[in-house]
Design an enzyme around this catalytic site. Structure first.
Site, PDB file in Angstrom:
ATOM      1  CG  HIS A 128      -1.822  -1.184   1.319  1.00 55.39           C
ATOM      2  ND1 HIS A 128      -2.978  -1.326   0.608  1.00 55.39           N
ATOM      3  CD2 HIS A 128      -1.684  -2.324   2.064  1.00 55.39           C
ATOM      4  CE1 HIS A 128      -3.536  -2.487   0.907  1.00 55.39           C
ATOM      5  NE2 HIS A 128      -2.766  -3.117   1.781  1.00 55.39           N
ATOM      6  CB  SER A 142      17.696  21.076 -13.318  1.00 57.19           C
ATOM      7  OG  SER A 142      16.967  22.276 -13.464  1.00 57.19           O
TER       8      SER A 142
END
Length: 515
Positions: A158, A279
């Site tokens: 989960h 980036s």
């Protein structure tokens, strides 16, 4: 009258926009090798059965071999105005030999059985390449160093911390999943490796064909016997797309874990610099772009499966041009799946896991609480459900104190208050993530001996699949060499029957007609 090869009953030619809308030469480039090989097998059969004369057989084979040599040199170009690969090659043969000789090439054959045969031959090659790429990736995953057997990671259910695992356990889990992809690909290969050649348009022919001979010359394991089914079937394409989509999904699940775990909040794994980018504005960034793209490109393979199912669902038996839409999407899925398999193998080779960080998270996220429940069952005779309740109460109490399982003194105090005392040294051993990983000794568990046993099973399976792959590739290569060897002999003047007799031992034995 149109000058198209099919134009006998037509008074005018198709318009340019219709040609542009219907042509497939750009897609058919991948099928040139298969179409020429198929042509050679078909002509050898026609000659052997006396359907065309020896002179015609020799001339056709000579022309086809010259085209093959052009193709091998990268000089064979398909002309868009000729619609597809089949008409291109036939027209080139006619231009080479004249219609009186070259016009025999299409005897007892249709584009319908041609395209299905070509596609199956191409897909066989792709499926074998996909098996090989999966085996390489599995090899990377199970070739881990021994320290990975106790290198700690948190396991999740989960998306929440569950129980500690090891790096080796994680790697063998993905290897086990990929091994099913190999089995799936082998299954679809088996159903692809059936020859439709000789089914003609849909109903067979009045010529006395030897379909088993052409199947053997093309390396097929058998003949798809029913002519209408042979030319109509596209389930092998859809099943191939399904195998690629499922395989893509499995790669995506691995990629998702790598993307997530490489984030600062987890810091469990780092990809090598060669599989990341930075980036344009943030100098600190290291983005796991290969894993992200592997995850994202799964949509291409899934989309292809849906497109093929939709394409085929409303088409009656017998060829319709709807079925022409199968290859553009499938080719795209093939390229995506194979390239992703290969680059993920390289990325896997350079993954660096932080076991210290993994152990730290396991201490802090209560992932060994189950071990207390197991201890209470084994040592105190509690029913598991009661032991589970006691362990849950301990976790709740520690959370309220702002503490974790590291605080074994607090744990001992709380358990004593709950009426189930456990000595602090025992708790320290029970709650240690490494103890838990080593203690899951059930078959398939996380213990080093369990993971080692699974790895041995995986290695044995990889060896068996690799042997099958090698044997299958040898079988196809032998059929190719035999067919082309016979073609060269006949083109050089040999009797076709004698030439085929000489190569008979090199041809695969059929499993019979397939239904």
């Amino acid at each position: 009258m149109t000058d198209k090869l099919w134009g006998g009953r037509f008074d005018e030619d198709i318009t340019q926009d219709v040609l542009d809308y219907t042509l497939t030469v750009d897609v058919d480039e991948r099928l040139v090798f298969a179409d020429l090989w198929q042509d050679i097998a078909h002509v050898l059969m026609l000659g052997a059965r006396g359907i065309v004369t020896g002179e015609v057989t020799r001339a056709l084979l000579g022309s086809l071999l010259r085209l093959w040599d052009q193709s091998e040199r990268g000089e064979l170009r398909l002309r868009p105005e000729l619609e597809d690969v089949h008409f291109n090659i036939e027209q080139k043969v006619i231009e080479d030999l004249g219609r009186e000789i070259g016009g025999h090439l299409q005897t007892a054959r249709s584009r319908n059985d041609q395209v299905s045969t070509d596609t199956r031959m191409y897909l066989r090659r792709v499926q074998l390449d996909a098996v090989a790429a999966n085996l390489e990736l599995i090899g990377e995953l199970i070739g881990f160093p021994e320290e990975d057997l106790l290198a700690i990671l948190p396991g999740y259910t989960h998306s929440q911390a569950a129980q500690p695992i090891s790096v080796a356990f994680w790697k063998t889990a993905h290897a086990s999943m990929l091994l099913r992809d190999v089995r799936r690909l082998r299954g679809v290969f088996d159903r692809t490796d059936e020859s439709p050649l000789g089914a003609c348009a849909l109903a067979g022919t009045s010529f006395a064909l030897d379909r088993e001979l052409t199947a053997r010359l093309l390396g097929f394991r058998g003949v798809l016997s029913h002519a209408l089914d042979a030319t109509s079937a596209r389930d092998y394409l859809i099943e191939s797309a399904s195998a690629f989509a499922i395989g893509g999904n499995n790669l995506s699940r691995m990629a998702e874990e790598i993307v997530m775990w490489s984030g600062h909040e987890y810091s469990l794994v780092e990809v090598s610099d060669a599989y990341a980018t930075g980036s344009s504005i943030m100098p600190q960034k290291k983005n796991p772009v290969v894993a992200e793209l592997a995850r994202g490109r799964t949509g291409r393979t899934v989309g292809t499966l849906v497109q093929l199912l939709t394409m085929a669902k409303g088409v009656t038996l017998g060829y319709s041009c709807d079925l022409q839409e199968d290859k553009p999407y499938l080719w795209h899925a093939i390229d995506t799946y194979l390239s992703t398999l290969r680059i993920v193998a390289g990325q896997t080779r350079g993954l660096r896991f932080d076991s210290g960080r993994g152990e730290e998270l396991c201490w802090d996220n209560f992932s060994t609480a189950t071990e207390l429940a197991n201890h209470l069952v084994a040592d105190s005779g509690l029913a598991f459900r009661e032991a589970h309740h006691v362990s849950g109460a301990l976790v709740s109490a520690l959370i309220k104190r702002g503490s974790t399982l590291r605080d074994t003194a607090a744990g001992a105090e709380i358990l004593a208050g709950l009426g189930h005392p456990v000595a602090e040294p025992v708790l320290a051993r029970i709650f240690a993530p490494a103890t838990a990983v080593a203690g899951y000794t059930s078959p398939g568990g996380t213990s080093p001996q369990s993971v080692t046993a699974v790895r041995a099973e995986l290695r044995a399976a990889v060896t068996a699949h690799a042997a099958w792959l090698d044997g299958t590739r040898r079988r196809l290569r032998s059929a190719y060499e035999a067919a082309f060897g016979a073609a060269r002999d006949v083109a050089g003047g040999a009797d076709v029957g004698k030439a085929l007799g000489r190569i008979a031992p090199d041809l695969p034995t059929l499993n019979g007609e397939l239904s």
